[in-house]
Design an enzyme around this catalytic site. Structure first.
Site, PDB file in Angstrom:
ATOM      1  N   ASN A 180       0.793  -1.244  -0.014  1.00 26.97           N
ATOM      2  CA  ASN A 180       0.026  -0.174  -0.103  1.00 26.97           C
ATOM      3  C   ASN A 180       0.746   1.194  -0.080  1.00 26.97           C
ATOM      4  O   ASN A 180       0.200   2.432  -0.127  1.00 26.97           O
ATOM      5  CB  ASN A 180      -0.922   0.065   1.148  1.00 26.97           C
ATOM      6  CG  ASN A 180      -2.066  -1.078   0.973  1.00 26.97           C
ATOM      7  OD1 ASN A 180      -2.286  -1.607  -0.112  1.00 26.97           O
ATOM      8  ND2 ASN A 180      -2.848  -1.155   1.924  1.00 26.97           N
ATOM      9  N   ARG A 215      -7.799  -1.219  -7.966  1.00 27.67           N
ATOM     10  CA  ARG A 215      -8.395   0.247  -7.625  1.00 27.67           C
ATOM     11  C   ARG A 215      -7.220   1.100  -7.545  1.00 27.67           C
ATOM     12  O   ARG A 215      -7.392   2.326  -7.772  1.00 27.67           O
ATOM     13  CB  ARG A 215      -9.144   0.062  -6.226  1.00 27.67           C
ATOM     14  CG  ARG A 215      -9.804   1.353  -5.723  1.00 27.67           C
ATOM     15  CD  ARG A 215     -10.467   1.114  -4.602  1.00 27.67           C
ATOM     16  NE  ARG A 215     -10.937   2.432  -3.869  1.00 27.67           N
ATOM     17  CZ  ARG A 215     -11.828   3.142  -4.102  1.00 27.67           C
ATOM     18  NH1 ARG A 215     -12.672   2.757  -5.154  1.00 27.67           N
ATOM     19  NH2 ARG A 215     -11.992   4.179  -3.627  1.00 27.67           N
ATOM     20  N   CYS A 224     -10.625  -5.100  -5.408  1.00 31.69           N
ATOM     21  CA  CYS A 224     -11.056  -6.238  -4.332  1.00 31.69           C
ATOM     22  C   CYS A 224     -12.515  -6.026  -4.279  1.00 31.69           C
ATOM     23  O   CYS A 224     -13.118  -5.296  -4.400  1.00 31.69           O
ATOM     24  CB  CYS A 224     -10.463  -5.988  -3.038  1.00 31.69           C
ATOM     25  SG  CYS A 224      -9.006  -6.883  -2.596  1.00 31.69           S
ATOM     26  N   ASP A 253      -7.396  -3.929   7.173  1.00 34.32           N
ATOM     27  CA  ASP A 253      -6.543  -5.231   6.384  1.00 34.32           C
ATOM     28  C   ASP A 253      -6.314  -6.352   7.244  1.00 34.32           C
ATOM     29  O   ASP A 253      -6.009  -7.459   6.883  1.00 34.32           O
ATOM     30  CB  ASP A 253      -5.543  -4.686   5.614  1.00 34.32           C
ATOM     31  CG  ASP A 253      -5.892  -3.715   4.423  1.00 34.32           C
ATOM     32  OD1 ASP A 253      -7.046  -3.899   4.215  1.00 34.32           O
ATOM     33  OD2 ASP A 253      -4.937  -2.964   4.179  1.00 34.32           O
ATOM     34  N   VAL A 287     -14.719   0.300   8.332  1.00 34.56           N
ATOM     35  CA  VAL A 287     -14.113   0.941   7.389  1.00 34.56           C
ATOM     36  C   VAL A 287     -14.862   0.698   5.887  1.00 34.56           C
ATOM     37  O   VAL A 287     -15.075   1.599   5.071  1.00 34.56           O
ATOM     38  CB  VAL A 287     -12.662   0.771   7.294  1.00 34.56           C
ATOM     39  CG1 VAL A 287     -12.102   1.456   6.224  1.00 34.56           C
ATOM     40  CG2 VAL A 287     -11.845   1.305   8.528  1.00 34.56           C
TER      41      VAL A 287
HETATM   42  C1  UD1 Z   1      -6.394   1.449   1.127  1.00 32.05           C
HETATM   43  C2  UD1 Z   1      -5.712   0.354   1.026  1.00 32.05           C
HETATM   44  C3  UD1 Z   1      -6.526  -0.777   1.650  1.00 32.05           C
HETATM   45  C4  UD1 Z   1      -7.078  -0.354   2.826  1.00 32.05           C
HETATM   46  C5  UD1 Z   1      -7.697   0.833   2.951  1.00 32.05           C
HETATM   47  C6  UD1 Z   1      -8.197   1.346   4.317  1.00 32.05           C
HETATM   48  C7  UD1 Z   1      -4.338   0.489  -0.580  1.00 32.05           C
HETATM   49  C8  UD1 Z   1      -3.694   0.495  -2.098  1.00 32.05           C
HETATM   50  N1  UD1 Z   1      -5.206   0.109  -0.379  1.00 32.05           N
HETATM   51  O1  UD1 Z   1      -7.523   1.515   0.356  1.00 32.05           O
HETATM   52  O2  UD1 Z   1      -5.846  -2.048   1.522  1.00 32.05           O
HETATM   53  O3  UD1 Z   1      -8.112  -1.636   3.418  1.00 32.05           O
HETATM   54  O4  UD1 Z   1      -7.100   1.587   2.308  1.00 32.05           O
HETATM   55  O5  UD1 Z   1      -7.244   1.490   5.198  1.00 32.05           O
HETATM   56  O6  UD1 Z   1      -3.579   1.567  -0.028  1.00 32.05           O
HETATM   57  N2  UD1 Z   1     -14.586   5.831   0.178  1.00 32.05           N
HETATM   58  C9  UD1 Z   1     -15.677   6.631  -0.272  1.00 32.05           C
HETATM   59  N3  UD1 Z   1     -15.296   7.655  -1.129  1.00 32.05           N
HETATM   60  C10 UD1 Z   1     -14.180   7.652  -1.905  1.00 32.05           C
HETATM   61  C11 UD1 Z   1     -13.031   6.917  -1.448  1.00 32.05           C
HETATM   62  C12 UD1 Z   1     -13.195   5.803  -0.170  1.00 32.05           C
HETATM   63  O7  UD1 Z   1     -16.697   6.576   0.261  1.00 32.05           O
HETATM   64  O8  UD1 Z   1     -13.988   8.391  -2.842  1.00 32.05           O
HETATM   65  C13 UD1 Z   1     -14.761   4.939   1.171  1.00 32.05           C
HETATM   66  C14 UD1 Z   1     -14.634   3.425   0.731  1.00 32.05           C
HETATM   67  O9  UD1 Z   1     -15.639   2.985   0.190  1.00 32.05           O
HETATM   68  C15 UD1 Z   1     -14.301   2.850   2.338  1.00 32.05           C
HETATM   69  C16 UD1 Z   1     -13.375   3.819   3.079  1.00 32.05           C
HETATM   70  O10 UD1 Z   1     -13.881   5.345   2.384  1.00 32.05           O
HETATM   71  O11 UD1 Z   1     -15.476   2.493   2.639  1.00 32.05           O
HETATM   72  C17 UD1 Z   1     -12.214   3.675   3.278  1.00 32.05           C
HETATM   73  O12 UD1 Z   1     -11.587   3.669   2.016  1.00 32.05           O
HETATM   74  P1  UD1 Z   1     -10.010   4.295   1.543  1.00 32.05           P
HETATM   75  O13 UD1 Z   1      -9.508   4.698   2.775  1.00 32.05           O
HETATM   76  O14 UD1 Z   1      -9.968   5.255   0.619  1.00 32.05           O
HETATM   77  O15 UD1 Z   1      -9.231   2.787   1.048  1.00 32.05           O
HETATM   78  P2  UD1 Z   1      -8.566   2.850  -0.167  1.00 32.05           P
HETATM   79  O16 UD1 Z   1      -7.601   3.885  -0.619  1.00 32.05           O
HETATM   80  O17 UD1 Z   1      -9.510   2.288  -1.410  1.00 32.05           O
END
Ligand code: UD1
Length: 417
Positions: free
Chosen positions: A24, A93, A117, A304, A326
């Site tokens: 990550n 993603r 995922c 995670d 989350v």
């Molecule tokens: C990253 C990690 C993933 C980890 C997650 C939370 C990477 C490549 N992946 O994923 O392994 O599980 O952080 O620690 O670093 N959300 C929205 N709108 C958005 C963006 C996010 O609603 O525009 C929501 C998502 O649906 C989710 C939550 O926010 O429910 C957390 O997502 P986010 O922190 O963005 O995770 P990722 O960056 O996708």
């Protein structure tokens, strides 16, 4: 026939392994290499499927990749196209993170909506709202995002949720924006901090004060060399596996200070965890005790590790409660763990009640995402009899040398076609 992992469980893990750099962290760092045309060398890059996907992505956008040494990647060259290939973004993603560097360098970018995922709805609204605040015009056609901004403008941005990807996306846009950008309620994950440190190494002006990130944009970043942060999630997965098998082993090349969430929970469960300067020794001679786990953005307990720790709790004494806050659907491991004799109920879509049993039994199970897969491997290592795990493609996305590492810890497992 697809590849299967055959695990003969019941052997307490022992010995010492080390973990590579964090997936990550490596993914956003590789996306960020698009911010400069000068050479960038990244060390401790984990050899993972997802890293391969990001390398293909930046290559298709114009970068050249060399691998001068194991786990070292040298990225050179400039951007040749601002259209991200659909198949790569659909696969993972994190590929969506190329949006800001392309936009910031070229003034326009076209990136498909991401896949990745299968863990619930993962919209990109926060990414897009934040980019709009920096003066980006966003439109969407046929599942592709088209972002335009001749000159990104610094601004104050408040995130409704401290999303990891959004914070990274906005950091990479803000370094190219005119003036100052303040991101409030930004993600504090160590991997986000790693991206900040990397950008600073390339000449960016970024300051972090808890959840507030302040970026003063600059024209050009230069090249540099940087070592990726150790993978706290891979390390945590091995620590949980050692505990679940009643083993005694050490996970090396880690940063214990960013793993307190797990270390302290494991100790609470009666497992001994000894911290060295860059290692964690786990000693577990008896059944762990039940725990309450609530996943939260950092510094809370990492989502995670929710599936891996749930596997451990299936064999703990007493009743555990796991709350996933989350992601809205991250219980792909539950149905599979039940096949192995786990007593888990799901009173609502974000909660697990786990009644610990005094042992799991081997079964045929399927990994549905990276961490669910890791959870099944842990369960298989702890169970009596033989476990067969399919869906290994998911596990390969996030764990390098998983089979070899467990073999090094005396586990009996092998991949079969
Ligand atoms: C990253 C990690 C993933 C980890 C997650 C939370 C990477 C490549 N992946 O994923 O392994 O599980 O952080 O620690 O670093 N959300 C929205 N709108 C958005 C963006 C996010 O609603 O525009 C929501 C998502 O649906 C989710 C939550 O926010 O429910 C957390 O997502 P986010 O922190 O963005 O995770 P990722 O960056 O996708």
């Amino acid at each position: 026939m697809s590849e299967r992992l055959i695990i003969r469980g019941g052997t307490p893990l022992e010995g010492r392994i080390k973990v590579p750099g964090a997936k990550n962290s490596a993914l956003p760092l590789l996306a960020a290499t698009l911010l400069t045309d000068e050479p960038v060398t990244l060390k401790n890059v984990p050899p993972l499927k997802d890293v391969g996907t990001m390398l293909s992505m930046i290559q298709q956008l114009g970068k050249r990749i060399e691998k001068p040494a194991p786990m070292t990647v040298r990225v050179t060259g400039g951007i040749e196209t601002n259209r991200a290939p659909e198949e790569l973004v659909r696969k993972m993603r994190a590929s969506f993170l190329v949006l800001s560097p392309l936009l910031g360098r070229v003034g326009e970018a076209e990136v498909p909506l991401p896949g990745g995922c299968n863990i619930g709805t993962r919209p990109v609204d926060l990414h897009l709202n934040g980019l709009s605040r920096l003066g980006t015009e966003i439109s969407q056609t046929d599942g592709r995002i088209i972002a335009r901004a001749n000159n990104l403008q610094g601004n104050e941005i408040f995130l409704d949720y401290p999303s990891v990807g959004t914070t990274e996306q906005l950091l990479m846009a803000a370094v190219r924006a005119d003036g100052e950008t303040d991101i409030y309620n930004g993600a504090q994950e160590p991997e986000v901090r790693d991206l900040v440190d990397f950008l600073v190494e390339l000449g960016a002006d970024v300051e972090v004060d808890g959840s507030i990130l302040t970026v003063r944009g600059s024209e050009e970043l230069h090249g540099g060399e940087y070592e990726v942060l150790p993978d706290r999630i891979a390390a945590g997965t091995y620590m949980i596996a050692i505990a679940a098998t009643g083993g005694h082993a050490t996970v090396g090349e880690v940063r214990p200070s960013i793993m307190k969430q797990l270390t302290l929970k494991m100790r609470k469960s009666g497992i001994t965890v000894n911290e060295g300067p860059d290692s964690l020794e786990v000693i577990s001679g008896r059944r762990p005790k039940n725990l309450e786990i609530r996943t939260l953005p950092y510094p809370g307990f990492p989502t995670d590790l929710q599936a891996p720790v749930s596997a451990l709790l299936t064999i703990a004494e007493g009743k555990s409660v796991v709350k996933e806050t989350v992601f809205d659907s991250r219980f792909g491991h539950v149905a599979e763990l039940r096949k192995m004799g786990a007593d888990i109920s799901v009173p609502n879509s974000s909660t697990l009640f786990i009644n610990g049993t005094d042992g799991l039994r081997g079964a045929k199970v399927e990994a549905t995402d990276i961490r669910a897969g890791a959870s099944l491997v842990i369960a298989g290592l702890a169970a009596s009899g033989t476990t067969e795990v399919v869906g290994l493609g998911h596990i390969d996305r996030g764990y390098s040398r998983l089979v070899e590492n467990f073999q090094d810890l005396s586990a009996q497992l092998e991949k079969k076609i």
